[in-house]
Structures are given as C-alpha cells and as structure tokens.
Scaffold this motif. Structure first.
Motif, PDB file in Angstrom:
ATOM      1  N   ASP A   1      -1.732   3.375   4.866  1.00  0.00           N
ATOM      2  CA  ASP A   1      -1.953   3.007   6.281  1.00  0.00           C
ATOM      3  C   ASP A   1      -2.159   4.305   7.206  1.00  0.00           C
ATOM      4  O   ASP A   1      -2.639   4.584   8.046  1.00  0.00           O
ATOM      5  N   LYS A   2      -1.077   5.154   6.933  1.00  0.00           N
ATOM      6  CA  LYS A   2      -0.949   6.450   7.655  1.00  0.00           C
ATOM      7  C   LYS A   2      -1.549   7.586   7.188  1.00  0.00           C
ATOM      8  O   LYS A   2      -1.565   8.723   7.496  1.00  0.00           O
ATOM      9  N   LYS A   3      -2.289   7.192   6.150  1.00  0.00           N
ATOM     10  CA  LYS A   3      -2.802   8.572   5.355  1.00  0.00           C
ATOM     11  C   LYS A   3      -2.234   9.823   5.274  1.00  0.00           C
ATOM     12  O   LYS A   3      -2.375  10.728   5.491  1.00  0.00           O
ATOM     13  N   LEU A   4      -1.275   9.410   4.353  1.00  0.00           N
ATOM     14  CA  LEU A   4      -0.109  10.475   4.111  1.00  0.00           C
ATOM     15  C   LEU A   4      -0.379  11.658   3.149  1.00  0.00           C
ATOM     16  O   LEU A   4       0.108  12.663   2.818  1.00  0.00           O
ATOM     17  N   GLN A   5      -1.636  11.324   2.378  1.00  0.00           N
ATOM     18  CA  GLN A   5      -2.083  12.126   1.322  1.00  0.00           C
ATOM     19  C   GLN A   5      -1.237  12.704   0.418  1.00  0.00           C
ATOM     20  O   GLN A   5      -1.203  14.041  -0.084  1.00  0.00           O
ATOM     21  N   VAL A   6      -0.507  11.736  -0.186  1.00  0.00           N
ATOM     22  CA  VAL A   6       0.376  11.760  -1.327  1.00  0.00           C
ATOM     23  C   VAL A   6      -0.663  12.134  -2.629  1.00  0.00           C
ATOM     24  O   VAL A   6      -0.325  13.278  -3.147  1.00  0.00           O
ATOM     25  N   VAL A   7      -1.343  11.289  -2.813  1.00  0.00           N
ATOM     26  CA  VAL A   7      -2.701  11.472  -3.689  1.00  0.00           C
ATOM     27  C   VAL A   7      -3.779  10.894  -2.943  1.00  0.00           C
ATOM     28  O   VAL A   7      -3.734  10.371  -1.819  1.00  0.00           O
ATOM     29  N   ASP A   8      -4.992  11.205  -3.335  1.00  0.00           N
ATOM     30  CA  ASP A   8      -5.977  10.811  -2.637  1.00  0.00           C
ATOM     31  C   ASP A   8      -6.289   8.877  -2.706  1.00  0.00           C
ATOM     32  O   ASP A   8      -5.319   8.246  -3.067  1.00  0.00           O
ATOM     33  N   MET A   9      -7.178   8.609  -1.571  1.00  0.00           N
ATOM     34  CA  MET A   9      -7.079   7.140  -1.437  1.00  0.00           C
ATOM     35  C   MET A   9      -7.274   6.367  -2.540  1.00  0.00           C
ATOM     36  O   MET A   9      -6.784   5.263  -2.535  1.00  0.00           O
ATOM     37  N   THR A  10      -8.413   6.748  -3.441  1.00  0.00           N
ATOM     38  CA  THR A  10      -8.825   5.886  -4.517  1.00  0.00           C
ATOM     39  C   THR A  10      -7.376   5.920  -5.506  1.00  0.00           C
ATOM     40  O   THR A  10      -7.165   4.797  -5.807  1.00  0.00           O
ATOM     41  N   ALA A  11      -6.907   6.890  -5.777  1.00  0.00           N
ATOM     42  CA  ALA A  11      -5.604   6.973  -6.608  1.00  0.00           C
ATOM     43  C   ALA A  11      -4.561   6.207  -5.726  1.00  0.00           C
ATOM     44  O   ALA A  11      -3.710   5.293  -6.513  1.00  0.00           O
ATOM     45  N   SER A  12      -4.380   5.871  -4.650  1.00  0.00           N
ATOM     46  CA  SER A  12      -3.403   5.403  -3.795  1.00  0.00           C
ATOM     47  C   SER A  12      -3.564   3.898  -3.894  1.00  0.00           C
ATOM     48  O   SER A  12      -2.626   2.930  -4.078  1.00  0.00           O
ATOM     49  N   VAL A  13      -4.781   3.475  -3.897  1.00  0.00           N
ATOM     50  CA  VAL A  13      -5.006   2.024  -3.856  1.00  0.00           C
ATOM     51  C   VAL A  13      -4.889   1.532  -5.149  1.00  0.00           C
ATOM     52  O   VAL A  13      -4.245   0.544  -5.415  1.00  0.00           O
ATOM     53  N   ILE A  14      -5.068   2.305  -6.204  1.00  0.00           N
ATOM     54  CA  ILE A  14      -4.862   1.940  -7.664  1.00  0.00           C
ATOM     55  C   ILE A  14      -3.350   1.847  -7.835  1.00  0.00           C
ATOM     56  O   ILE A  14      -2.652   0.837  -8.414  1.00  0.00           O
ATOM     57  N   ALA A  15      -2.426   2.821  -7.274  1.00  0.00           N
ATOM     58  CA  ALA A  15      -1.006   2.821  -7.540  1.00  0.00           C
ATOM     59  C   ALA A  15      -0.614   1.568  -6.797  1.00  0.00           C
ATOM     60  O   ALA A  15       0.515   0.934  -7.380  1.00  0.00           O
ATOM     61  N   MET A  16      -1.004   1.066  -5.596  1.00  0.00           N
ATOM     62  CA  MET A  16      -0.400  -0.001  -5.045  1.00  0.00           C
ATOM     63  C   MET A  16      -0.831  -1.334  -5.606  1.00  0.00           C
ATOM     64  O   MET A  16      -0.107  -2.271  -5.946  1.00  0.00           O
ATOM     65  N   GLU A  17      -2.156  -1.506  -6.218  1.00  0.00           N
ATOM     66  CA  GLU A  17      -2.595  -2.779  -6.856  1.00  0.00           C
ATOM     67  C   GLU A  17      -1.700  -2.739  -8.434  1.00  0.00           C
ATOM     68  O   GLU A  17      -1.472  -4.189  -8.439  1.00  0.00           O
ATOM     69  N   GLN A  18      -1.646  -1.999  -8.938  1.00  0.00           N
ATOM     70  CA  GLN A  18      -0.891  -1.929 -10.266  1.00  0.00           C
ATOM     71  C   GLN A  18       0.637  -1.594 -10.064  1.00  0.00           C
ATOM     72  O   GLN A  18       1.365  -1.398 -11.263  1.00  0.00           O
ATOM     73  N   GLN A  19       1.241  -1.231  -8.922  1.00  0.00           N
ATOM     74  CA  GLN A  19       2.412  -1.263  -8.701  1.00  0.00           C
ATOM     75  C   GLN A  19       2.951  -0.255  -9.604  1.00  0.00           C
ATOM     76  O   GLN A  19       4.238  -0.268 -10.183  1.00  0.00           O
ATOM     77  N   MET A  20       2.466   1.152  -9.458  1.00  0.00           N
ATOM     78  CA  MET A  20       2.947   2.123 -10.046  1.00  0.00           C
ATOM     79  C   MET A  20       3.606   3.239  -8.945  1.00  0.00           C
ATOM     80  O   MET A  20       3.134   3.754  -8.135  1.00  0.00           O
ATOM     81  N   PRO A  21       5.018   3.466  -9.472  1.00  0.00           N
ATOM     82  CA  PRO A  21       5.746   4.204  -8.350  1.00  0.00           C
ATOM     83  C   PRO A  21       5.608   5.693  -8.292  1.00  0.00           C
ATOM     84  O   PRO A  21       5.169   6.027  -9.618  1.00  0.00           O
ATOM     85  N   MET A  22       5.743   6.669  -7.728  1.00  0.00           N
ATOM     86  CA  MET A  22       5.572   7.923  -7.895  1.00  0.00           C
ATOM     87  C   MET A  22       6.955   8.709  -7.162  1.00  0.00           C
ATOM     88  O   MET A  22       7.493   8.281  -6.039  1.00  0.00           O
ATOM     89  N   TYR A  23       7.536   9.736  -7.710  1.00  0.00           N
ATOM     90  CA  TYR A  23       8.413  10.577  -7.028  1.00  0.00           C
ATOM     91  C   TYR A  23       7.784  11.965  -6.846  1.00  0.00           C
ATOM     92  O   TYR A  23       7.072  12.715  -7.689  1.00  0.00           O
ATOM     93  N   VAL A  24       7.800  12.532  -5.475  1.00  0.00           N
ATOM     94  CA  VAL A  24       7.167  13.709  -5.068  1.00  0.00           C
ATOM     95  C   VAL A  24       8.270  14.632  -4.913  1.00  0.00           C
ATOM     96  O   VAL A  24       9.245  14.392  -4.011  1.00  0.00           O
TER      97      VAL A  24
END
Length: 234
Positions: free
Chosen positions: A184-207
């Motif tokens: 929503d805030k376009k925080l650019q952790v990873v690109d948008m395509t990757a972000s949507v896949i991570a959300m849909e597949q419930q894949m957490p990330m540590y940065v």
C-alpha cells in the motif's frame, strides 16, 4: 527454522569497491552460513547482479537482452560465491532455469530438495529465466517453491523505513510491518511483483544489514536487528 532462502545483493558483495567481488565480504557471509548449516538449517541462496550489470539504466540496449545479461551476471555471482562457500567447508550446487553448459544444473524443485537433504547449500542463479522479472521475483518464487520458512533479505540498509533514510534524516525504521502495508505504501522492500506473490503465498521476510556483525546468524537465532515483514496485520 528448517529451511531459509537468503537473498544477497550483488552490490553488497562488492564491499566498498562498488563493482565486482570483495572476497573478505563473501567469506564473512560464508562463515555465517556455515554456522547455520552446522546447526542443521537448509540454506538456499539468490544473488542479484548489480555489482556487474544494471541494464535498465541503458537506453541503447533492448530490454530483453539487457535482462539476459543481468541473468548471466547472477550466474557469475553464484558460481563465485559458491566456491567461497566451498572454501569455508560447505558443499554447494548452482541451479539455473536454463542450460548453462557444465557451469550449473537445470533447476527443479525435486533436484533442489535432493541437494538440501544431502546438506548442500543450493544457489538459485539466473533469475526466473525470463525477462521483465527481477531477482526479487525469483527470490520469492524459489522461496515459495522450496517451502522455505522465511526469506532473509541481507541489504546495505538495516531494515525497512517509511522513506529513504539517505534522503530523509527523519526517516523511521519499522520493527515490524505487514506485506500489505509494504504494498500500500510502496515501501520497496522487494519489487511490486515479488511483494504480491509474497502476500498471496504468505511468505514472511526478515530485512537486515549485511554489514552488521553476524547479522545472518542473528536473524535466525532471534537476536534480530532489522524489520520483520509479516504476512498478516496484527
């Protein structure tokens, strides 16, 4: 955690040089990953290609060809770093989504799982094998396919901020943020395509910052200094 996917930026591996490899930095990463492997954690690795090539900044090269050069840059990075890992006492394998002579083997989930069960560190090189997809997307795809517990994003910055800390001295770092908020805030952790896949597949990330001492080990052990990107809002 039983299995993790570590994403390294190419620039981070170049150290202060900004181009190519810094062997001391790569060995520092290798020694940390060795601790994880010795503790029984299965580790997959994706490496960006920015220490050799950033094709999207070129106006004179076709995008498809530019992305193919970038894929080959990631193959070079994975071959190099896998050899550093071997020098540190680990067994490794480099998998690519396309034929690359005897430099690598073709990627498949079954092959990756076989190597993990043998205690090998598996490098996923060559991105997705297709143009218009970044190594961010390849990272999330591979993490989902191999059923990793978490993606470890080792960056040159120590977490996710509400704005660019290099430009805004008042930027605030998140200790925890949902992937939905990242989108929503376009925080650019990873690109948008990757972000949507991570959300849909419930894949957490540590940065976290690669430059912090033992940051990879700390991310696994719970002594975490960075941002947790969770799959659901509290």
């Amino acid at each position: 955690m039983k299995r993790v996917l570590l994403k390294l930026s190419g620039e981070a591996l170049s150290g202060d040089k900004g181009f190519g490899f810094d062997e001391a930095t790569c060995m520092m990463v290798a020694k940390q990953v060795k601790k994880l492997v010795d503790d029984g954690v299965q580790v997959g690795v994706v490496i960006g290609g920015g220490n050799f090539w950033r094709g999207r900044s070129s106006e004179n090269i076709d995008r498809t060809k530019a992305d193919q050069i970038g894929m080959l840059a990631t193959v070079m990075n994975c071959i190099y770093v896998s050899e550093i890992f071997r020098a540190a006492g680990m067994r490794t394998s480099v998998l690519t989504p396309f034929e690359c002579g005897n430099c690598s083997k073709l990627y498949s989930k079954d092959r990756a799982n076989k190597y993990f069960e043998r205690g090998m560190v598996v490098f996923f090189a060559g991105g997705t094998g297709h143009p218009y997809f970044s190594t961010d997307t390849a990272t999330v795809l591979r993490a989902v396919e191999i059923e990793a517990d978490v993606i470890l994003l080792a960056k040159s910055i120590d977490g996710v901020y509400d704005s660019d800390p290099a430009k805004n001295p008042d930027a605030k770092r998140y200790d925890k943020v949902s992937i939905q908020e990242v989108i929503d805030k376009k925080l650019q952790v990873v690109d948008m395509t990757a972000s949507v896949i991570a959300m849909e597949q419930q894949m957490p990330m540590y940065v976290f910052s690669l430059n912090e001492e033992d940051s990879i080990v700390k991310a696994i052990s719970g002594k975490f200094n960075g941002t947790v990107v969770c799959v659901k809002e509290d």
